[in-house]
Design an enzyme around this catalytic site. Structure first.
Site, PDB file in Angstrom:
ATOM      1  N   ASP A   9       0.871  -1.177   0.000  1.00 35.08           N
ATOM      2  CA  ASP A   9       0.000   0.000   0.000  1.00 35.08           C
ATOM      3  C   ASP A   9       0.910   1.229   0.000  1.00 35.08           C
ATOM      4  O   ASP A   9       2.126   1.115  -0.227  1.00 35.08           O
ATOM      5  CB  ASP A   9      -1.003  -0.044   1.168  1.00 35.08           C
ATOM      6  CG  ASP A   9      -0.343   0.128   2.537  1.00 35.08           C
ATOM      7  OD1 ASP A   9       0.898   0.282   2.602  1.00 35.08           O
ATOM      8  OD2 ASP A   9      -1.074   0.094   3.545  1.00 35.08           O
ATOM      9  N   CYS A  66       3.016  -3.350   4.165  1.00 32.94           N
ATOM     10  CA  CYS A  66       2.115  -2.284   4.595  1.00 32.94           C
ATOM     11  C   CYS A  66       2.697  -1.715   5.881  1.00 32.94           C
ATOM     12  O   CYS A  66       3.817  -2.067   6.256  1.00 32.94           O
ATOM     13  CB  CYS A  66       0.673  -2.755   4.728  1.00 32.94           C
ATOM     14  SG  CYS A  66       0.344  -3.901   6.080  1.00 32.94           S
ATOM     15  N   THR A  68       2.009  -1.810   9.363  1.00 38.38           N
ATOM     16  CA  THR A  68       2.310  -2.760  10.442  1.00 38.38           C
ATOM     17  C   THR A  68       2.576  -4.161   9.932  1.00 38.38           C
ATOM     18  O   THR A  68       3.059  -5.012  10.678  1.00 38.38           O
ATOM     19  CB  THR A  68       1.115  -2.878  11.409  1.00 38.38           C
ATOM     20  OG1 THR A  68      -0.001  -3.404  10.675  1.00 38.38           O
ATOM     21  CG2 THR A  68       0.763  -1.537  12.030  1.00 38.38           C
ATOM     22  N   HIS A  99       9.925 -22.949   9.525  1.00 38.19           N
ATOM     23  CA  HIS A  99       8.846 -23.544  10.325  1.00 38.19           C
ATOM     24  C   HIS A  99       7.473 -23.412   9.684  1.00 38.19           C
ATOM     25  O   HIS A  99       6.643 -24.311   9.806  1.00 38.19           O
ATOM     26  CB  HIS A  99       8.783 -22.892  11.720  1.00 38.19           C
ATOM     27  CG  HIS A  99       9.932 -23.288  12.601  1.00 38.19           C
ATOM     28  ND1 HIS A  99       9.983 -22.980  13.946  1.00 38.19           N
ATOM     29  CD2 HIS A  99      11.091 -23.954  12.322  1.00 38.19           C
ATOM     30  CE1 HIS A  99      11.116 -23.451  14.471  1.00 38.19           C
ATOM     31  NE2 HIS A  99      11.806 -24.031  13.501  1.00 38.19           N
ATOM     32  N   HIS A 134       6.868 -29.687  11.364  1.00 35.21           N
ATOM     33  CA  HIS A 134       6.321 -28.416  10.892  1.00 35.21           C
ATOM     34  C   HIS A 134       5.290 -28.635   9.783  1.00 35.21           C
ATOM     35  O   HIS A 134       4.319 -27.890   9.665  1.00 35.21           O
ATOM     36  CB  HIS A 134       7.448 -27.499  10.433  1.00 35.21           C
ATOM     37  CG  HIS A 134       8.425 -27.197  11.528  1.00 35.21           C
ATOM     38  ND1 HIS A 134       8.076 -26.482  12.647  1.00 35.21           N
ATOM     39  CD2 HIS A 134       9.720 -27.579  11.695  1.00 35.21           C
ATOM     40  CE1 HIS A 134       9.120 -26.408  13.454  1.00 35.21           C
ATOM     41  NE2 HIS A 134      10.130 -27.068  12.903  1.00 35.21           N
TER      42      HIS A 134
HETATM   43  C1  RB5 Z   1      -2.200   2.507   6.629  1.00 34.22           C
HETATM   44  O1  RB5 Z   1      -2.350   3.657   7.374  1.00 34.22           O
HETATM   45  C2  RB5 Z   1      -2.076   1.305   7.530  1.00 34.22           C
HETATM   46  O2  RB5 Z   1      -3.244   1.115   8.240  1.00 34.22           O
HETATM   47  C3  RB5 Z   1      -1.711   0.071   6.740  1.00 34.22           C
HETATM   48  O3  RB5 Z   1      -0.537   0.279   6.041  1.00 34.22           O
HETATM   49  C4  RB5 Z   1      -1.481  -1.179   7.554  1.00 34.22           C
HETATM   50  O4  RB5 Z   1      -0.574  -0.935   8.597  1.00 34.22           O
HETATM   51  C5  RB5 Z   1      -2.686  -1.845   8.030  1.00 34.22           C
HETATM   52  O5  RB5 Z   1      -2.631  -2.873   8.702  1.00 34.22           O
END
Ligand code: RB5
Length: 144
Positions: A9, A66, A68, A99, A134
């Site tokens: 993203d 992305c 997180t 694993h 595994h």
């Molecule tokens: C974008 O702001 C953020 O929410 C996305 O990149 C991601 O971390 C969502 O899980």
């Protein structure tokens, strides 16, 4: 793995661009399923095309970025043929292959340096699934 799919993203755009250059430099073929715009967007719109390509065998594996790593992981793991594993250091990147046999490596772009991201990609690409106990555990994932 020779052909890698990659998606992102807006939060993963800068790392995705650099990772593509890194992978091409190492001789991999890369298919870009991510956004190339810095505008805010919705990660599932990019996760699902990558997952479909991995499931169809159009690419050998994938990398997803992305903020997180959780949004991509959640969307990707809706696909039965996908094991998307989140990693935040090189040990986890190795173990997610050894694993969990992750066919997609998920990178939390807002929480790791680019240097760590590229090291994790290298480790994940060069590690091998350990099999044995595994495999039994992986088999149970799709048998709730
Ligand atoms: C974008 O702001 C953020 O929410 C996305 O990149 C991601 O971390 C969502 O899980």
């Amino acid at each position: 793995m020779k052909k890698i799919g990659i998606c992102n993203d807006h939060t993963g755009l800068a790392y995705k661009t650099r990772l593509i250059a890194y992978l091409l430099g190492k001789g991999f073929e890369v298919v870009n399923f991510g956004t190339d715009s810095p505008e805010s967007c919705d990660y599932p719109d990019y996760a699902h095309p990558l997952a479909n390509a991995v499931e169809a065998g159009e690419v050998d594996g994938g990398i997803a970025l992305c903020g997180t790593g959780n949004g991509m992981s959640l969307a990707l793991n809706h696909h039965r043929g996908i094991r998307a594993g989140l990693a935040w250091n090189t040990t986890v990147a190795r173990l997610v292959k050894e694993h969990n046999n992750a066919n997609i490596l998920v990178i939390p772009a807002r929480f790791v340096s680019y240097r760590m991201a590229v090291m994790m990609v290298r480790v994940w690409l060069t590690s091998s699934f350990a099999g044995g106990r595994h495999q039994r555990r992986i088999d149970k994932i799709v048998q709730p």
